[in-house]
Design a protein around this motif. Structure first.
Motif, PDB file in Angstrom:
ATOM      1  N   GLU A 166     -49.528 -51.965  50.885  1.00 46.39           N
ATOM      2  CA  GLU A 166     -48.627 -53.091  50.624  1.00 46.39           C
ATOM      3  C   GLU A 166     -49.172 -54.391  51.198  1.00 46.39           C
ATOM      4  O   GLU A 166     -48.702 -55.470  50.865  1.00 46.39           O
ATOM      5  CB  GLU A 166     -47.243 -52.786  51.201  1.00 46.39           C
ATOM      6  CG  GLU A 166     -46.562 -51.610  50.515  1.00 46.39           C
ATOM      7  CD  GLU A 166     -45.214 -51.279  51.103  1.00 46.39           C
ATOM      8  OE1 GLU A 166     -44.911 -51.765  52.214  1.00 46.39           O
ATOM      9  OE2 GLU A 166     -44.450 -50.535  50.458  1.00 46.39           O
ATOM     10  N   LYS A 167     -50.177 -54.269  52.080  1.00 43.05           N
ATOM     11  CA  LYS A 167     -50.835 -55.446  52.651  1.00 43.05           C
ATOM     12  C   LYS A 167     -52.317 -55.147  52.808  1.00 43.05           C
ATOM     13  O   LYS A 167     -52.689 -54.135  53.387  1.00 43.05           O
ATOM     14  CB  LYS A 167     -50.237 -55.818  54.009  1.00 43.05           C
ATOM     15  CG  LYS A 167     -50.837 -57.084  54.624  1.00 43.05           C
ATOM     16  CD  LYS A 167     -50.231 -57.394  55.985  1.00 43.05           C
ATOM     17  CE  LYS A 167     -50.905 -56.591  57.076  1.00 43.05           C
ATOM     18  NZ  LYS A 167     -52.321 -57.033  57.294  1.00 43.05           N
ATOM     19  N   GLU A 189     -49.941 -61.250  55.364  1.00 43.69           N
ATOM     20  CA  GLU A 189     -48.611 -60.881  54.898  1.00 43.69           C
ATOM     21  C   GLU A 189     -48.707 -59.832  53.785  1.00 43.69           C
ATOM     22  O   GLU A 189     -49.675 -59.825  53.025  1.00 43.69           O
ATOM     23  CB  GLU A 189     -47.867 -62.111  54.355  1.00 43.69           C
ATOM     24  CG  GLU A 189     -47.692 -63.240  55.349  1.00 43.69           C
ATOM     25  CD  GLU A 189     -47.094 -64.476  54.701  1.00 43.69           C
ATOM     26  OE1 GLU A 189     -46.583 -64.356  53.563  1.00 43.69           O
ATOM     27  OE2 GLU A 189     -47.159 -65.549  55.318  1.00 43.69           O
ATOM     28  N   PRO A 190     -47.692 -58.968  53.679  1.00 42.98           N
ATOM     29  CA  PRO A 190     -47.646 -58.029  52.549  1.00 42.98           C
ATOM     30  C   PRO A 190     -47.591 -58.781  51.229  1.00 42.98           C
ATOM     31  O   PRO A 190     -46.851 -59.764  51.085  1.00 42.98           O
ATOM     32  CB  PRO A 190     -46.363 -57.231  52.797  1.00 42.98           C
ATOM     33  CG  PRO A 190     -46.097 -57.367  54.256  1.00 42.98           C
ATOM     34  CD  PRO A 190     -46.578 -58.746  54.625  1.00 42.98           C
ATOM     35  N   ASN A 191     -48.386 -58.337  50.283  1.00 48.68           N
ATOM     36  CA  ASN A 191     -48.388 -58.901  48.927  1.00 48.68           C
ATOM     37  C   ASN A 191     -48.612 -60.417  48.905  1.00 48.68           C
ATOM     38  O   ASN A 191     -48.071 -61.112  48.061  1.00 48.68           O
ATOM     39  CB  ASN A 191     -47.086 -58.559  48.206  1.00 48.68           C
ATOM     40  CG  ASN A 191     -47.241 -58.594  46.691  1.00 48.68           C
ATOM     41  OD1 ASN A 191     -48.327 -58.414  46.163  1.00 48.68           O
ATOM     42  ND2 ASN A 191     -46.142 -58.843  45.992  1.00 48.68           N
ATOM     43  N   TYR A 245     -47.219 -47.339  46.042  1.00 46.06           N
ATOM     44  CA  TYR A 245     -47.374 -47.865  47.391  1.00 46.06           C
ATOM     45  C   TYR A 245     -47.061 -46.713  48.357  1.00 46.06           C
ATOM     46  O   TYR A 245     -46.370 -45.756  47.994  1.00 46.06           O
ATOM     47  CB  TYR A 245     -46.421 -49.027  47.637  1.00 46.06           C
ATOM     48  CG  TYR A 245     -46.721 -50.260  46.811  1.00 46.06           C
ATOM     49  CD1 TYR A 245     -47.909 -50.954  46.969  1.00 46.06           C
ATOM     50  CD2 TYR A 245     -45.785 -50.745  45.885  1.00 46.06           C
ATOM     51  CE1 TYR A 245     -48.183 -52.086  46.206  1.00 46.06           C
ATOM     52  CE2 TYR A 245     -46.049 -51.867  45.127  1.00 46.06           C
ATOM     53  CZ  TYR A 245     -47.245 -52.538  45.288  1.00 46.06           C
ATOM     54  OH  TYR A 245     -47.504 -53.655  44.539  1.00 46.06           O
ATOM     55  N   ASN A 295     -51.320 -57.666  45.900  1.00 45.05           N
ATOM     56  CA  ASN A 295     -51.087 -56.219  45.837  1.00 45.05           C
ATOM     57  C   ASN A 295     -50.445 -55.824  44.518  1.00 45.05           C
ATOM     58  O   ASN A 295     -50.793 -54.800  43.919  1.00 45.05           O
ATOM     59  CB  ASN A 295     -50.223 -55.773  47.008  1.00 45.05           C
ATOM     60  CG  ASN A 295     -50.873 -56.059  48.342  1.00 45.05           C
ATOM     61  OD1 ASN A 295     -50.915 -57.217  48.765  1.00 45.05           O
ATOM     62  ND2 ASN A 295     -51.400 -55.051  49.010  1.00 45.05           N
TER      63      ASN A 295
END
Length: 258
Positions: free
Chosen positions: A33-34, A40-42, A63, A47
């Motif tokens: 997801e990161k 930061e995630p996405n 994920y 992602n």
């Protein structure tokens, strides 16, 4: 120069064919997801875009925290793990797509995608698109061959049957109508010793009885040993080994000291 480019294209096509022979054994891809190079995630929707890329070329993508099908939950080595490598320089943004098996071995590397866009979001998009375009040469098509361990398809498409008395008893008592999975209690003390990408379990002999390979989930390992392949995971304060015997799920409680 033209001859060199043609030769490079031929070599790359041959390399992709060799890689696809392995990759076609895998139905699933799990992506983080990161990505490690982003905070930061996405970030920049990178992602999400990467997930779409793998789906475009025929993979079923998850994920780590998604609800997964039972065959993948019981064997995380049945999936490849997608990742991006960012080796950008001052003048360009550079992205490469990787696929790894559950032991961390790289089984596919795309061509490097480059962008000279100044805006980070646009640059990542362009570089990812360029890298993804080279995946077409894989001609990916899942061949239905189950993966029992990292990089090794099962030639017989069925798990080998353990011959321990406890397992035989579990098989004998398991019936198609059973709604509760039988649990074998293994009281032997096992010790977890670190190895690359996981642990090996040894008994007091000492003898290696199983190997555990890390997955993206904490306290959840793909496992293999003594004719059994499945998953070892922690539930509460206890450790369990789940695997199939004659298409029936068996749960074995283990006494592991880390």
């Amino acid at each position: 120069m033209k001859k060199a480019l043609v030769l490079l294209a031929i070599l790359f096509s041959g390399f992709c064919f060799a890689q696809s022979e392995t990759i076609n054994n895998y139905k699933y891809v799990i992506i983080p997801e990161k990505f490690s190079f982003l905070k930061e995630p996405n970030k920049h929707n990178l992602n999400t875009l990467t997930k779409m890329v793998f789906e475009k070329y025929g993979f079923t993508v998850f994920y780590p925290n998604d609800q997964m099908p039972q065959d993948l939950m019981l064997n995380k080595c049945g999936a490849l793990y997608g990742d991006l490598v960012d080796d950008s320089g001052i003048l360009s943004t550079n992205i490469t797509i990787l696929l790894k098996d559950c032991s961390g071995k790289v089984v596919y590397t795309s061509l490097k995608g480059r962008s000279k866009e100044k805006d980070f979001k646009k640059a990542y998009y362009e570089a990812l698109r360029e890298a993804a375009a080279s995946m077409a040469a894989l001609n990916y098509q899942y061949n239905g061959t189950p993966i029992l361990q990292a990089g090794h398809p099962n030639p017989n498409a069925t798990a080998s049957v353990p011959t321990t008395p406890a397992t035989q008893q579990a098989v004998a008592t398991a019936t198609p109508a059973a709604t509760v999975t039988p649990t074998i209690v293994n009281e032997n003390q096992l010790f977890a010793q670190p190895i690359a990408n996981g642990y090996q379990l040894v008994d007091t002999t000492p003898k290696v009885v199983a190997r555990l390979y890390k997955t993206s989930q904490a306290d959840y390992y793909s496992a293999q040993g003594e004719g059994k392949t499945g998953v070892i995971f922690k539930k509460g304060n206890d450790w369990f080994f789940e695997y199939y015997v004659n298409d029936k799920l068996v749960t074995e409680k283990l006494n592991i000291k880390f």
